[in-house]
Design a protein around this motif. Structure first.
Motif, PDB file in Angstrom:
ATOM      1  N   ARG A  81       0.829  -1.217   0.000  1.00 45.43           N
ATOM      2  CA  ARG A  81       0.000   0.000   0.000  1.00 45.43           C
ATOM      3  C   ARG A  81       0.859   1.262   0.000  1.00 45.43           C
ATOM      4  O   ARG A  81       0.641   2.183  -0.795  1.00 45.43           O
ATOM      5  N   LEU A  82       1.851   1.315   0.880  1.00 50.03           N
ATOM      6  CA  LEU A  82       2.671   2.522   0.996  1.00 50.03           C
ATOM      7  C   LEU A  82       3.541   2.731  -0.231  1.00 50.03           C
ATOM      8  O   LEU A  82       3.720   3.869  -0.682  1.00 50.03           O
ATOM      9  N   SER A  83       4.093   1.667  -0.787  1.00 49.93           N
ATOM     10  CA  SER A  83       4.937   1.820  -1.971  1.00 49.93           C
ATOM     11  C   SER A  83       4.142   2.363  -3.153  1.00 49.93           C
ATOM     12  O   SER A  83       4.623   3.224  -3.901  1.00 49.93           O
ATOM     13  N   ARG A  84       2.904   1.906  -3.314  1.00 44.46           N
ATOM     14  CA  ARG A  84       2.062   2.415  -4.403  1.00 44.46           C
ATOM     15  C   ARG A  84       1.664   3.874  -4.148  1.00 44.46           C
ATOM     16  O   ARG A  84       1.642   4.690  -5.082  1.00 44.46           O
ATOM     17  N   ALA A  85       1.353   4.192  -2.891  1.00 45.53           N
ATOM     18  CA  ALA A  85       0.988   5.572  -2.567  1.00 45.53           C
ATOM     19  C   ALA A  85       2.154   6.523  -2.812  1.00 45.53           C
ATOM     20  O   ALA A  85       1.976   7.628  -3.335  1.00 45.53           O
ATOM     21  N   ILE A  86       3.356   6.098  -2.443  1.00 46.16           N
ATOM     22  CA  ILE A  86       4.545   6.942  -2.674  1.00 46.16           C
ATOM     23  C   ILE A  86       4.792   7.113  -4.168  1.00 46.16           C
ATOM     24  O   ILE A  86       5.110   8.212  -4.634  1.00 46.16           O
ATOM     25  N   ALA A  87       4.642   6.051  -4.942  1.00 48.08           N
ATOM     26  CA  ALA A  87       4.840   6.146  -6.392  1.00 48.08           C
ATOM     27  C   ALA A  87       3.848   7.124  -7.014  1.00 48.08           C
ATOM     28  O   ALA A  87       4.211   7.925  -7.889  1.00 48.08           O
ATOM     29  N   ASP A  88       2.590   7.089  -6.557  1.00 46.19           N
ATOM     30  CA  ASP A  88       1.592   8.025  -7.076  1.00 46.19           C
ATOM     31  C   ASP A  88       1.954   9.470  -6.729  1.00 46.19           C
ATOM     32  O   ASP A  88       1.813  10.382  -7.561  1.00 46.19           O
ATOM     33  N   LEU A  89       2.422   9.689  -5.510  1.00 49.28           N
ATOM     34  CA  LEU A  89       2.809  11.045  -5.098  1.00 49.28           C
ATOM     35  C   LEU A  89       4.001  11.542  -5.885  1.00 49.28           C
ATOM     36  O   LEU A  89       4.077  12.732  -6.233  1.00 49.28           O
ATOM     37  N   LEU A  90       4.939  10.664  -6.190  1.00 49.85           N
ATOM     38  CA  LEU A  90       6.112  11.082  -6.962  1.00 49.85           C
ATOM     39  C   LEU A  90       5.722  11.491  -8.376  1.00 49.85           C
ATOM     40  O   LEU A  90       6.296  12.424  -8.943  1.00 49.85           O
ATOM     41  N   MET A  99      12.754  -0.919  -1.070  1.00 51.21           N
ATOM     42  CA  MET A  99      12.098  -2.074  -1.667  1.00 51.21           C
ATOM     43  C   MET A  99      13.079  -3.195  -1.980  1.00 51.21           C
ATOM     44  O   MET A  99      12.700  -4.372  -1.992  1.00 51.21           O
ATOM     45  N   SER A 100      14.353  -2.862  -2.262  1.00 50.39           N
ATOM     46  CA  SER A 100      15.353  -3.884  -2.587  1.00 50.39           C
ATOM     47  C   SER A 100      16.121  -4.369  -1.365  1.00 50.39           C
ATOM     48  O   SER A 100      16.984  -5.243  -1.483  1.00 50.39           O
ATOM     49  N   ALA A 101      15.853  -3.815  -0.188  1.00 50.13           N
ATOM     50  CA  ALA A 101      16.572  -4.203   1.022  1.00 50.13           C
ATOM     51  C   ALA A 101      16.183  -5.623   1.436  1.00 50.13           C
ATOM     52  O   ALA A 101      15.091  -6.108   1.135  1.00 50.13           O
ATOM     53  N   GLN A 102      17.090  -6.295   2.146  1.00 54.84           N
ATOM     54  CA  GLN A 102      16.865  -7.659   2.604  1.00 54.84           C
ATOM     55  C   GLN A 102      16.161  -7.707   3.961  1.00 54.84           C
ATOM     56  O   GLN A 102      16.097  -8.764   4.577  1.00 54.84           O
ATOM     57  N   ALA A 103      15.666  -6.570   4.413  1.00 57.73           N
ATOM     58  CA  ALA A 103      15.000  -6.510   5.714  1.00 57.73           C
ATOM     59  C   ALA A 103      13.625  -7.181   5.644  1.00 57.73           C
ATOM     60  O   ALA A 103      13.085  -7.445   4.562  1.00 57.73           O
ATOM     61  N   GLY A 104      13.069  -7.433   6.815  1.00 58.98           N
ATOM     62  CA  GLY A 104      11.749  -8.044   6.879  1.00 58.98           C
ATOM     63  C   GLY A 104      10.657  -7.056   6.501  1.00 58.98           C
ATOM     64  O   GLY A 104      10.892  -5.849   6.358  1.00 58.98           O
ATOM     65  N   TYR A 105       9.433  -7.588   6.359  1.00 58.23           N
ATOM     66  CA  TYR A 105       8.324  -6.741   5.933  1.00 58.23           C
ATOM     67  C   TYR A 105       8.001  -5.676   6.981  1.00 58.23           C
ATOM     68  O   TYR A 105       7.654  -4.536   6.628  1.00 58.23           O
ATOM     69  N   ALA A 106       8.107  -6.012   8.243  1.00 56.65           N
ATOM     70  CA  ALA A 106       7.787  -5.041   9.292  1.00 56.65           C
ATOM     71  C   ALA A 106       8.747  -3.856   9.250  1.00 56.65           C
ATOM     72  O   ALA A 106       8.332  -2.692   9.354  1.00 56.65           O
ATOM     73  N   GLU A 107      10.043  -4.131   9.093  1.00 56.85           N
ATOM     74  CA  GLU A 107      11.025  -3.052   9.037  1.00 56.85           C
ATOM     75  C   GLU A 107      10.847  -2.205   7.786  1.00 56.85           C
ATOM     76  O   GLU A 107      10.924  -0.975   7.824  1.00 56.85           O
ATOM     77  N   ARG A 108      10.579  -2.864   6.664  1.00 53.52           N
ATOM     78  CA  ARG A 108      10.370  -2.109   5.418  1.00 53.52           C
ATOM     79  C   ARG A 108       9.108  -1.254   5.503  1.00 53.52           C
ATOM     80  O   ARG A 108       9.077  -0.130   4.987  1.00 53.52           O
ATOM     81  N   ALA A 109       8.074  -1.775   6.132  1.00 53.28           N
ATOM     82  CA  ALA A 109       6.850  -0.992   6.285  1.00 53.28           C
ATOM     83  C   ALA A 109       7.112   0.261   7.118  1.00 53.28           C
ATOM     84  O   ALA A 109       6.590   1.349   6.812  1.00 53.28           O
ATOM     85  N   GLU A 110       7.916   0.138   8.177  1.00 55.59           N
ATOM     86  CA  GLU A 110       8.236   1.290   9.018  1.00 55.59           C
ATOM     87  C   GLU A 110       9.035   2.341   8.240  1.00 55.59           C
ATOM     88  O   GLU A 110       8.769   3.549   8.339  1.00 55.59           O
ATOM     89  N   ARG A 111       9.981   1.899   7.452  1.00 55.66           N
ATOM     90  CA  ARG A 111      10.789   2.840   6.667  1.00 55.66           C
ATOM     91  C   ARG A 111       9.953   3.494   5.569  1.00 55.66           C
ATOM     92  O   ARG A 111      10.121   4.686   5.272  1.00 55.66           O
ATOM     93  N   LEU A 112       9.060   2.734   4.963  1.00 53.31           N
ATOM     94  CA  LEU A 112       8.180   3.310   3.939  1.00 53.31           C
ATOM     95  C   LEU A 112       7.214   4.315   4.542  1.00 53.31           C
ATOM     96  O   LEU A 112       6.875   5.322   3.899  1.00 53.31           O
TER      97      LEU A 112
END
Length: 434
Positions: free
Chosen positions: A171-180, A201-214
């Motif tokens: 959800r967040l990655s798509r929202a950020i892409a739309d804003l860009l 998006m290319s990081a090897q981190a888990g989904y929870a960590e990536r969601a927080e960064r996004l």
């Protein structure tokens, strides 16, 4: 010199297998039931690494145990050979032996070997209790029931958290892409945000960590999208400013609404043409809408050769539920007839929605596969499928010897419902009056 006596061994033991043997010999027997252990083991199976053929064998072994053998003064034993299990699951005996070892090392089973290695059970003719028995012992699972329940709940919670984090990343990655894209259209630089999005998006981190960064990046992009000058309404922006009259068009207002000559007023104006066209358009739209409703009704009633598909089947199923096998079944009747099921679940069924929700536990109770449950829902609808399922569970708990294959019984009842031969209310009334 003393002669050494060699003793043949059955198998090579591991520390996990020894721990299972210790649990099987415990004196403080935990009070539980076959149904409770069956549901718990099937929920905890993914966390224990039990899947595929091993899960299939576990399901068969649980079904073969007697409900009375799970009492505190008895032992839940299964006496079945590896050869017979291999026939049931369509695998080799070596594969079956490996699966059984995995179940023992997972703390579910324990080996109870006879002197010859053969598995057999001799029962008392009067009480039905086991006089002598050797085979596969479920005592470790009985002793670990609370631990396994906590393990299953923790695994379910972790799985839900991962799924939620995965959805949040999408959800967040798509929202950020739309804003860009929006920022780029406004002429603002987006290269830095795009690089950050790509790195996350290319990081090897888990989904929870990536969601927080996004989430942090999303807030940053939203902040950069705010206008530099405060918004000023047009009504306020024009105050105090005198507009020029250059290029204005002189328009003579037409205020005379009296018709001078009624006889000559039949001439159609452009406004009349617009009204007529609008009326005609509305009539066409109404006709098309009426035709579409007629087609939809025809498809539902099955009079059209094109009346196929899952939507029509689901509507037909709902119609059957209202006027067929469920016409005399209520949630109150189900509660009155399913005392054994309610004791296992620890609660009554508050509504049809609650019954459908608990169906996930009920299908585990009788060993019904997810595919079989989905096909039943597709064929007879959720409400009727849930009602048949809870009735099957109640019968299996009350008479496990008479209902050897409860999952097959459930599917047979679904077939009878399709043929219009299922009298579910009679079964429920019979269970309620016993």
């Amino acid at each position: 010199m003393q002669n050494q006596v060699s003793v043949a061994t059955f198998r090579r033991l591991t520390p996990a297998m020894v721990e299972s043997q210790r649990l099987a010999m415990a004196n403080d027997i935990v009070a539980t039931t076959k149904a409770e252990v069956a549901i718990t083991l099937k929920k905890a199976a993914p966390a224990l690494g039990i899947e595929g053929t091993t899960y299939h064998i576990l399901d068969i072994l649980i079904g073969l145990t007697k409900a009375d053998d799970w009492k505190q003064d008895r032992r839940p034993l299964v006496a079945i050979s590896n050869e017979k299990l291999a026939e049931y699951v369509g695998r080799t005996t070596r594969t079956v032996a490996r699966c059984l070892k995995k179940l023992v090392e997972a703390g579910v089973l324990a080996y109870r070997d006879s002197p010859t290695g053969r598995r057999f059970i001799y029962r008392n003719d009067g009480s039905g209790a086991i006089d002598r028995g050797y085979g596969l012992d479920f005592s470790p699972a009985r002793q670990r029931i609370k631990e396994l329940q906590e393990l299953a709940e923790a695994f379910t919670a972790e799985l839900k958290a991962k799924q939620q984090a995965r959805r949040e990343v999408t959800r967040l990655s798509r929202a950020i892409a739309d804003l860009l894209v929006l920022l780029g259209n406004d002429g603002k630089s987006t290269s830095e945000h795009e690089n950050n999005l790509s790195l996350i998006m290319s990081a090897q981190a888990g989904y929870a960590e990536r969601a927080e960064r996004l989430r942090a990046l999303y807030e940053l992009v939203v902040a950069s999208q705010q206008p530099t000058e405060p918004y000023q309404p047009a009504s306020e922006a024009g105050k105090g400013t005198k507009m020029s009259g250059v290029d204005d068009i002189n328009v003579t207002p037409y205020n005379n609404t009296n018709i001078q000559n009624p006889k000559k007023s039949n001439k159609r104006t452009s406004s009349n043409d617009d009204d007529t066209n609008s009326t005609d358009a509305r009539r066409v739209d109404y006709a098309l809408e009426k035709e579409q409703k007629s087609k939809s009704r025809t498809i539902f009633e099955g009079s059209s050769p094109q009346a196929t598909g899952s939507n029509r089947l689901q509507k037909w199923n709902d119609h059957q539920d209202e006027n067929g096998a469920l016409s005399e079944v209520s949630i109150g009747l189900i509660n009155s007839a399913t005392n054994e099921v309610k004791s296992i679940l620890g609660e009554s069924f508050r509504s049809w929605a609650h019954l459908i929700e608990r169906s996930q536990d009920l299908k585990l109770l009788i060993g019904l596969s997810e595919d079989g449950w989905r096909r039943a829902i597709t064929r007879v609808g959720r409400h009727l499928a849930a009602a048949i399922l809870v009735t099957t569970c109640e019968k299996a708990l009350r008479s496990p010897d008479q209902l050897a294959r409860p999952a097959g019984y459930f599917l047979a009842c679904v077939d009878r419902a399709i043929d219009g031969k299922l009298a579910l209310h009679r079964s429920l009334f019979g269970l309620a009056n016993v």
